[in-house]
Design an enzyme around this catalytic site. Structure first.
Site, PDB file in Angstrom:
ATOM      1  N   HIS A 199       0.830  -1.208   0.000  1.00  0.00           N
ATOM      2  CA  HIS A 199       0.000   0.000   0.000  1.00  0.00           C
ATOM      3  C   HIS A 199       0.863   1.256   0.000  1.00  0.00           C
ATOM      4  O   HIS A 199       2.053   1.231   0.349  1.00  0.00           O
ATOM      5  CB  HIS A 199      -0.917   0.001   1.218  1.00  0.00           C
ATOM      6  CG  HIS A 199      -0.163  -0.017   2.529  1.00  0.00           C
ATOM      7  ND1 HIS A 199       0.395   1.104   3.097  1.00  0.00           N
ATOM      8  CD2 HIS A 199       0.137  -1.035   3.359  1.00  0.00           C
ATOM      9  CE1 HIS A 199       0.995   0.787   4.220  1.00  0.00           C
ATOM     10  NE2 HIS A 199       0.864  -0.522   4.408  1.00  0.00           N
ATOM     11  N   GLU A 219      -2.665  -7.319   7.136  1.00  0.00           N
ATOM     12  CA  GLU A 219      -1.447  -7.023   7.873  1.00  0.00           C
ATOM     13  C   GLU A 219      -1.301  -7.963   9.066  1.00  0.00           C
ATOM     14  O   GLU A 219      -2.290  -8.523   9.569  1.00  0.00           O
ATOM     15  CB  GLU A 219      -1.492  -5.565   8.367  1.00  0.00           C
ATOM     16  CG  GLU A 219      -0.338  -5.128   9.241  1.00  0.00           C
ATOM     17  CD  GLU A 219       1.001  -5.117   8.523  1.00  0.00           C
ATOM     18  OE1 GLU A 219       1.531  -6.233   8.278  1.00  0.00           O
ATOM     19  OE2 GLU A 219       1.512  -4.022   8.228  1.00  0.00           O
TER      20      GLU A 219
END
Length: 268
Positions: free
Chosen positions: A79, A161
């Site tokens: 990201h 994550e």
């Protein structure tokens, strides 16, 4: 053997191979549930010689199917810059999954989209993305470069994550990260969170699912390019699983490096 309407030719070949193995192992040349009779070494060798050439031909055919149905490349994308990257105290009041991109992060996503589009051209693309907000925002920025071109997208929670706990106190997290460097990033477990070993397990499971999809034998379902939208640690763990790295090799790697034929874009 008949080819059922809902069974792909690849699956049909796999079933045929399994049946041949069963035939080779049976005592009478047919598949039986009951225990087989004892077979002399000479008889077993003769049967193997008759079956082995056909099994070899089927193995070569299956290998061709796999090569034909797998994508040309796998692209890993981290990201863009998030609010948490510039202000770690944001994690103390905002869930990790809801941390958004900064303005610079959106710009990075847009630039990354142009680079990916240049790389893949007009080839088909399938995006798998982590459900975290910052990854979804990065995906939206990337998709601007694919305006007018059909793409496939799929949310994949196993690409999320590493779980560092719930709300994260900056001072406590700073001490924990120091402890992790001493203990080892792969084995260290965050309180109320995950260790690298947990992430390894779910990424391994995802890879199994991914390659089962690739090898389903339905060419129309496999894109030329597979893009995994995820996080820094997940990129390293994926590469560890894919390339069979040891733990010590994993510990030496950081995000943003290029390994083999895999393309990796790290934007922060």
């Amino acid at each position: 053997l008949p080819l059922p309407g809902r069974m792909s030719r690849y699956t049909h070949t796999c079933v045929l191979r399994l049946l041949l193995v069963c035939v080779a192992a049976s005592s009478s040349g047919s598949v039986r549930v009951s225990a087989p009779r004892a077979v002399s070494p000479l008889e077993a060798t003769s049967r193997e010689r008759g079956i082995s050439p056909l099994l070899g031909w089927l193995d070569r055919r299956l290998a061709r199917w796999r090569r034909r149905n797998r994508p040309k490349r796998i692209i890993l994308v981290r990201h863009g810059e998030s609010i948490g990257n510039v202000n770690s105290s944001a994690y103390s009041s905002t869930p990790d999954s809801q941390i958004s991109l900064t303005e610079r992060g959106f710009e990075q996503g847009t630039a990354c989209g142009r680079e990916i589009r240049r790389l893949v051209g007009n080839g088909s693309v399938r995006f798998y993305y982590s459900p975290y907000l910052r990854v979804r925002q990065t995906l939206l920025a990337i998709l601007q470069a694919f305006e007018g071109q059909p793409v496939e997208i799929a949310s994949e929670p196993r690409l999320r994550e590493q779980d560092f706990g719930n709300f994260q106190d900056p001072l406590s997290m700073s001490r924990l990260r120091e402890d992790r460097m001493k203990f080892g990033r792969f084995f260290f477990r965050f309180p109320n969170g995950e260790a690298g070993t947990d992430v390894f397990d779910r990424v391994s499971d995802f890879i199994s699912t991914l390659f089962a999809h690739f090898d389903s034998g339905e060419r129309r379902r496999t894109a030329d390019n597979c893009v995994l939208m995820t996080h820094g640690l997940l990129m390293r763990i994926f590469s560890m699983c894919y390339f069979h790295w040891t733990v010590s090799e994993f510990e030496q790697v950081r995000s943003g490096e290029i390994w083999g034929d895999m393309r990796i874009f790290s934007m922060c």
